[in-house]
Write a protein that holds these residues in place. Structure first.
Motif, PDB file in Angstrom:
ATOM      1  N   UNK A 186      11.806  35.800  65.739  1.00 35.34           N
ATOM      2  CA  UNK A 186      10.524  35.861  65.022  1.00 35.34           C
ATOM      3  C   UNK A 186      10.648  36.712  63.755  1.00 35.34           C
ATOM      4  N   UNK A 187      11.250  37.894  63.878  1.00 31.25           N
ATOM      5  CA  UNK A 187      11.343  38.782  62.717  1.00 31.25           C
ATOM      6  C   UNK A 187      12.302  38.234  61.663  1.00 31.25           C
ATOM      7  N   UNK A 188      13.407  37.622  62.104  1.00 32.18           N
ATOM      8  CA  UNK A 188      14.339  37.013  61.142  1.00 32.18           C
ATOM      9  C   UNK A 188      13.669  35.842  60.432  1.00 32.18           C
ATOM     10  N   UNK A 189      12.890  35.059  61.168  1.00 32.45           N
ATOM     11  CA  UNK A 189      12.183  33.931  60.546  1.00 32.45           C
ATOM     12  C   UNK A 189      11.143  34.411  59.537  1.00 32.45           C
ATOM     13  N   UNK A 190      10.450  35.497  59.854  1.00 31.35           N
ATOM     14  CA  UNK A 190       9.477  36.051  58.903  1.00 31.35           C
ATOM     15  C   UNK A 190      10.179  36.461  57.610  1.00 31.35           C
ATOM     16  N   UNK A 191      11.343  37.088  57.751  1.00 31.48           N
ATOM     17  CA  UNK A 191      12.094  37.495  56.577  1.00 31.48           C
ATOM     18  C   UNK A 191      12.503  36.280  55.752  1.00 31.48           C
ATOM     19  N   UNK A 192      13.027  35.267  56.422  1.00 32.95           N
ATOM     20  CA  UNK A 192      13.494  34.085  55.684  1.00 32.95           C
ATOM     21  C   UNK A 192      12.339  33.351  55.012  1.00 32.95           C
ATOM     22  N   UNK A 193      11.174  33.338  55.654  1.00 33.43           N
ATOM     23  CA  UNK A 193       9.999  32.700  55.027  1.00 33.43           C
ATOM     24  C   UNK A 193       9.575  33.473  53.788  1.00 33.43           C
ATOM     25  N   UNK A 194       9.696  34.800  53.835  1.00 36.48           N
ATOM     26  CA  UNK A 194       9.326  35.613  52.678  1.00 36.48           C
ATOM     27  C   UNK A 194      10.259  35.359  51.498  1.00 36.48           C
ATOM     28  N   UNK A 195      11.464  34.883  51.778  1.00 35.25           N
ATOM     29  CA  UNK A 195      12.439  34.641  50.713  1.00 35.25           C
ATOM     30  C   UNK A 195      12.514  33.183  50.277  1.00 35.25           C
ATOM     31  N   UNK A 196      11.731  32.336  50.928  1.00 34.05           N
ATOM     32  CA  UNK A 196      11.799  30.900  50.603  1.00 34.05           C
ATOM     33  C   UNK A 196      11.426  30.659  49.145  1.00 34.05           C
ATOM     34  N   UNK A 197      12.241  29.879  48.398  1.00 39.96           N
ATOM     35  CA  UNK A 197      11.943  29.646  46.980  1.00 39.96           C
ATOM     36  C   UNK A 197      10.693  28.782  46.800  1.00 39.96           C
TER      37      UNK A 197
END
Length: 197
Positions: A186-197
């Motif tokens: 969950x936390x890794x996915x939140x991080x990756x969503x925050x970085x999505x172009x």
């Protein structure tokens, strides 16, 4: 209880660290005496001072042990040939899992760091900064090659993720509704969503 002396070699430092970690997490560094540590470890005070020199050295080693583990694992992710988004997500999930696996260490880390002398505190902060900088370098790599958005500065992205990690010791319970792997995802996915172009 049979008392263990230096004849046990490497076992003695492990026993001391294990006892100190448990007691520091349960009672706090300042409320734990050297006598309580050596009794819980089943060793003499002489053994403690032989291996660690002081109670403060034990505290520093609790921090050092966790930081070394996480740095080693981050370095392996960063060096791999996988795409940067795969490497960053793996590193982001791993720091959550390793923090949960060492929850007592994490509890001590954030509750007792101010008990370290200025020199020892500086050393621990430098090790922690090195970890954060390596993590940030992955974010910057992805931002510079267009894989990640540049809308949010890399420093803020890193602070956002580690803010979540640093609070795990205040709320995560092994018998709770989420496994360590689920929390990490969950936390890794939140991080990756925050970085999505």
């Amino acid at each position: 209880m049979t008392r263990t002396t230096d004849g046990d070699g490497a076992r003695v430092p492990r026993k001391l660290l294990s006892a100190a970690t448990r007691l520091f997490a349960e009672h706090g560094y300042d409320k734990t005496s050297v006598q309580e540590i050596v009794e819980a470890a089943g060793v003499t005070k002489g053994a403690l001072y032989h291996y660690f020199g002081s109670k403060e050295d034990l505290l520093q080693e609790v921090y050092g042990r966790m930081l070394r583990l996480q740095q080693e694992r981050l370095d392996a992710f960063a060096r791999s040939d996988a795409p940067v988004d795969v490497r960053l997500r793996a590193a982001a999930a791993d720091v959550v899992v390793t923090t949960i696996e060492n929850l007592q260490d994490a509890t001590i880390f954030f509750r007792s760091m101010h008990h370290l002398s200025p020199d020892k505190n500086k050393q621990v902060r430098a090790e922690r900064r090195r970890y954060h900088e390596r993590f940030r370098a992955l974010v910057e790599e992805g931002q510079s090659n267009g894989v990640f958005s540049t809308a949010t500065p890399a420093d803020l992205v890193v602070d956002y993720h580690f803010g979540s990690v640093h609070h795990l010791s205040t709320w995560y319970r092994p018998d709770g509704p989420l496994t360590k792997e689920q929390v990490a995802d969950h936390l890794a996915d939140l991080l990756m969503r925050a970085l999505r172009p």
